[in-house]
Design an enzyme around this catalytic site. Structure first.
Site, PDB file in Angstrom:
ATOM      1  N   LYS A  88       0.798  -1.228   0.000  1.00 22.35           N
ATOM      2  CA  LYS A  88       0.000   0.000   0.000  1.00 22.35           C
ATOM      3  C   LYS A  88       0.834   1.284   0.000  1.00 22.35           C
ATOM      4  O   LYS A  88       0.328   2.345  -0.364  1.00 22.35           O
ATOM      5  CB  LYS A  88      -0.980  -0.011   1.173  1.00 22.35           C
ATOM      6  CG  LYS A  88      -2.048  -1.087   1.026  1.00 22.35           C
ATOM      7  CD  LYS A  88      -3.053  -1.050   2.154  1.00 22.35           C
ATOM      8  CE  LYS A  88      -4.074  -2.162   1.993  1.00 22.35           C
ATOM      9  NZ  LYS A  88      -5.129  -2.123   3.025  1.00 22.35           N
ATOM     10  N   GLY A 147       0.617  -2.178  14.789  1.00 28.99           N
ATOM     11  CA  GLY A 147       1.147  -2.134  13.436  1.00 28.99           C
ATOM     12  C   GLY A 147       1.283  -0.703  12.942  1.00 28.99           C
ATOM     13  O   GLY A 147       0.602   0.208  13.426  1.00 28.99           O
ATOM     14  N   GLY A 149       1.891  -0.008   9.243  1.00 32.09           N
ATOM     15  CA  GLY A 149       1.983  -0.064   7.787  1.00 32.09           C
ATOM     16  C   GLY A 149       0.917   0.785   7.113  1.00 32.09           C
ATOM     17  O   GLY A 149       0.352   1.700   7.713  1.00 32.09           O
ATOM     18  N   TYR A 254     -10.230 -10.767   8.274  1.00 32.03           N
ATOM     19  CA  TYR A 254     -11.589 -11.296   8.190  1.00 32.03           C
ATOM     20  C   TYR A 254     -11.614 -12.812   8.020  1.00 32.03           C
ATOM     21  O   TYR A 254     -12.693 -13.417   7.980  1.00 32.03           O
ATOM     22  CB  TYR A 254     -12.359 -10.633   7.043  1.00 32.03           C
ATOM     23  CG  TYR A 254     -11.642 -10.692   5.708  1.00 32.03           C
ATOM     24  CD1 TYR A 254     -11.746 -11.806   4.883  1.00 32.03           C
ATOM     25  CD2 TYR A 254     -10.842  -9.633   5.283  1.00 32.03           C
ATOM     26  CE1 TYR A 254     -11.084 -11.864   3.673  1.00 32.03           C
ATOM     27  CE2 TYR A 254     -10.183  -9.682   4.068  1.00 32.03           C
ATOM     28  CZ  TYR A 254     -10.304 -10.796   3.274  1.00 32.03           C
ATOM     29  OH  TYR A 254      -9.640 -10.850   2.072  1.00 32.03           O
TER      30      TYR A 254
END
Length: 311
Positions: A88, A147, A149, A254
């Site tokens: 990303k 995290g 990121g 998920y």
């Protein structure tokens, strides 16, 4: 970007599409890994209901090939791309320009085609992340984000609109943490939100866990079935012994549904959220950007994904 159009107008001239032909338009996902992804399931279900002759495919891509692959797919006239872990931020190199949100957080999850075989980088993760939280009042609350990121950047951007009091970023890489805080502190300070980073390799993070009203896992830890029992929970199992039942746990993963981390939260009587609604909503926003149609069958996307998870 594609101008907004009326779906009813499109439906009048199109029946549901199910067969791939030489006229079918391609869209897809780039990441590593992508074999777990529900995006093809839910996107193709949406396109069929919308009458779009489109096909969505998931394509594994290593970091060193990302820019070349993204540019090649634009030359192949892909109508759009989603970008997932771990690309990303790396995909910024493949973008000719960025939307305001993508530029502000320096993370992209959606590529929109523009003239001269170029891509516009956008981010729909922010809207997707916020949707499951719409019924929760988080004003003046303490939030922990695990995290640092590209997904974490979208999460912090979303949190900035909820008037939280403090955001604590927990990670393992001191340099990456420092860069993250430096790049987001200006946005947050304008809204009176404090941010700090904690290296869980060097410091005890238990007090932050105990005080948190909301904890968000933005890492892929817990997603892979190949991880050991100790490694399939963010920060390890023991740290969660101090978890309070007032804390909301939000896992951007998920699958599996629920993750081991969310099971721990449920055992502690915490309110838990998985990443399926975020996945569906960010996907629906992507479709709007690519197609110009505002009416996207979100419930069809979610139900098709849920059916696949039950298989």
């Amino acid at each position: 970007m594609v101008p907004e159009q009326s779906l009813s107008k499109f439906k009048s001239s199109s029946s549901k599409m199910s067969t791939i032909t030489g006229k079918t338009n391609l869209v897809g996902l780039l990441g590593q890994p992508v074999n777990h992804s529900l995006s093809p399931i839910m996107h193709n279900a949406a396109y069929a209901e919308m009458g779009l002759d489109w096909c969505y495919v998931a394509m594994p891509c290593d970091s060193q090939d990302l820019e070349k692959v993204a540019k090649a797919l634009r030359f192949l006239n892909f109508k759009g791309l989603n970008i997932t872990i771990p690309h990303k931020q790396e995909v910024l190199k493949a973008c000719n320009k960025l939307t305001e949100i993508a530029n502000e957080i320096q993370a992209v999850n959606t590529l929109i085609p523009e003239k001269n075989n170029q891509w516009i980088g956008a981010n729909t993760d922010v809207q997707g992340f916020l949707t499951p939280l719409k019924d929760h009042n988080l004003k003046n609350k303490n939030v922990v984000v695990i995290g640092c990121g590209g997904s974490a950047r979208a999460v912090v951007m979303g949190l900035s609109s909820l008037n939280v009091k403090k955001i604590t970023i927990i990670g393992r890489n001191k340099s990456t943490l420092n860069i993250f805080v430096k790049s987001t502190s200006n946005l947050l300070s304008k809204k009176g939100i404090s941010i700090e980073s904690i290296n869980n390799k060097e410091f005890n993070v238990s007090p932050y866990i105990q005080e948190a009203d909301l904890i968000i896992n933005t890492t892929p830890i817990g997603m892979s079935s190949t991880q050991t029992k100790q490694d399939n929970v963010p920060l390890g199992h023991e740290i969660w012994d101090c978890l309070s039942n007032k804390t909301i746990l939000y896992d951007l993963i998920y699958t599996p549904k629920p993750t081991t981390w969310l099971k721990i939260g449920q055992q502690k009587n915490c309110f838990t959220l998985d990443g399926l609604d975020m996945l569906v909503e960010q996907g629906a926003f992507s479709i709007r950007l690519w197609s110009g149609f505002h009416d996207v069958p979100v419930q069809t996307m979610k139900s098709s994904a849920e059916k696949h998870l039950m298989v």
